[in-house]
Design a protein around this motif. Structure first.
Motif: not given
Lengths: 82, 429
Positions: B124-129
């Protein structure tokens, strides 16, 4: 409805929109981690666009498929590695 | 083994704005054009289509143009190697596809730059895009608490989109200092279409704090993300959230160009005024030539499409528009340049290479990407350094030098593809 499909995630049937990717379906089905890293950490998707390989799962027996780039199909068998 | 062979005059790799513009222009000049994309549908990242998404009018009209021009689209195909000059191989669900071409246009786009910090590998830590792409692909974000962080105007677009889809966007943390962001904002008057776009986004961003000079220093959680620690000036504080959408601007996808022997400069594909690479039959357009936004990508695509079809005169008419878009690109990249402090985010224990779980402390003793790779397996996993490469370039100034086939891990039987064998074969126009 015809624009929905049912696939199997680790054996459990899940119904999603036919325009969903497998990765989105996995997260919707509350599979937060999709795989274990080489040292055993749980990992989920990062890039969402086929670059990072964190979302890879086994689809219809084929390992290491990037679930973020594959649309759900009726009857698909998806296995996570956690 | 199953093989599909395709032949065309102009082959376009990538179906985002640059690739679509290139394809429609080349096809309108009477060329047979094929677009190959690794995603199932065209549109690229910026125009990724999905359920419940409004299509931008700009995208809709280009999609129509491409259809009318008779361009063929092959989705879900990953280009992994060159068979010989004028022929590329791609892997798809049904086996290997072989594409023969006279001219090649690379429109491979860009990816997010990820920087390692403690906890960034938590689910659930992901890229913004990255999070935006997943939401467009069917992930429900309704009532989820999201912190959007990193750098670049993409953060605003992502936050607006997530909010539109019902997310609770807690804040946007932009690493660039306030003065630089403000100066950039004032300059937008030179590009009214960008200003208009920003104003449209702002409708969805009321009450969302946009904190400049702010960045995440740690993500916390047991099995998944629960909280993030942010830093702004001397202040450190924690925010509870469901997702951290974090990307530090973009980096060009130059790997295919490099594999084909095209020169790169500072990680971007070098092109001449006609968008031609150092290999005369290969053109490149859009973010792969340097990150510059959708308008620049479209114009570069149009120029490349005309030039590849032999219509140099038409291509030249677009140079002025490209110049204007390039000015925006340099203002953009200067404004969102990464600050020094971000080099200190990762600790010795922080994983840098997520594929092989190589930690920062293991890399310190080496002086090059190659040495680190040989000794630690850093960058040798399935992503082949696409994630850690950009991070290590920022952290240590290392650059990925050797690109070797296959570009992506492929199935052995596809890797072993031999065009002279008696495989089942389908020839297509």
């Amino acid at each position: 409805m015809s624009d929905e499909v049912t696939l199997f995630i680790d054996g459990v049937p899940v119904t999603v929109s036919a325009s969903s990717t497998v990765c989105a379906a996995l997260l919707e089905a509350r599979a937060i981690a999709l795989r274990r890293s080489v040292t055993g950490e749980p990992r989920g998707p990062l890039c969402g666009m086929g670059v990072c390989f964190e979302c890879r799962v086994t689809i219809d027996g084929q390992p290491h498929r990037r679930s973020c780039q594959i649309l759900c199909r009726e009857g698909m068998d998806v296995r996570t590695d956690v | 083994m199953y093989e599909t062979a395709h032949a065309c005059d102009v082959l376009v790799i990538g179906g985002g704005p640059a690739g679509l513009a290139a394809a429609s222009h080349a096809a309108r000049c009477g060329r047979r054009v094929i677009i190959v994309d690794d995603n199932p549908r065209w549109g690229g990242q910026i125009w990724r289509r999905g359920s419940g998404e409004d299509e931008s009018p700009q995208a809709t009209s280009l999609f129509d143009e491409v259809r009318r021009a008779g361009v063929k689209f092959i989705g879900g195909a990953h280009v992994f190697n060159q068979l010989q000059d004028g022929s590329l191989l791609a892997e798809a669900a049904d086996g290997v596809h072989r594409f023969s071409y006279e001219k090649l246009i690379l429109a491979t786009g860009a990816r997010e730059r990820f920087l390692p910090f403690p906890g960034w590998t938590l689910p659930n830590v992901m890229g913004a895009g990255g999070l935006q792409a997943l939401v467009k692909s069917g992930l429900s974000i309704r009532r989820r608490r999201v912190v959007v962080a990193g750098s670049g105007p993409l953060l605003l677009a992502v936050a607006a989109h997530l909010r539109k889809r019902g997310a609770e966007v807690l804040l946007i943390a932009e690493q660039a200092p306030r003065a630089r962001v403000l100066r950039f904002g004032l300059r937008l008057i030179e590009w009214p279409e960008k200003l208009l776009h920003l104003m449209r986004l702002q409708r969805y961003l009321f009450n969302v704090p946009y904190l400049t000079g702010c960045w995440p220093v740690m993500a916390h959680g047991r099995r998944k993300l629960e909280r993030v620690t942010l830093k702004r000036g001397a202040r450190l504080w924690e925010v509870a959230c469901d997702y951290l959408a974090c990307g530090f601007h973009l980096v060009p996808n130059a790997e295919l160009a490099q594999l084909l022997g095209c020169e790169t400069v500072d990680g971007a594909v070098w092109v001449d005024e006609l968008q031609r690479t150092s290999r005369p039959e290969i053109y490149c357009a859009g973010e792969a030539t340097g990150v510059g936004g959708v308008e620049l990508a479209l114009i570069e695509g149009q120029i490349a499409g005309c030039a590849a079809a032999g219509r140099e005169d038409e291509a030249r008419r677009l140079f002025a528009a490209r110049q204007r878009a390039r000015r925006f690109a340099s203002a953009l990249n200067a404004a969102f340049d990464l600050r020094e402090e971000l080099r200190e985010l990762a600790t010795e224990e922080t994983i840098v290479c997520r594929c092989e779980d190589v930690r920062l402390g293991q890399l310190r003793e080496f002086d090059s990407w190659r040495a680190a790779k040989l000794q630690t397996r850093c960058g040798m996993g399935p992503c082949q350094g696409r994630v850690c490469g950009a991070a290590l370039e920022f952290l240590f100034g290392w650059r990925v030098t050797s690109i070797r086939p296959p570009l992506f891990p492929v199935q052995l039987r596809n890797l072993a593809y031999d065009p002279s064998s008696e495989a089942e074969r389908v020839e297509r126009g």
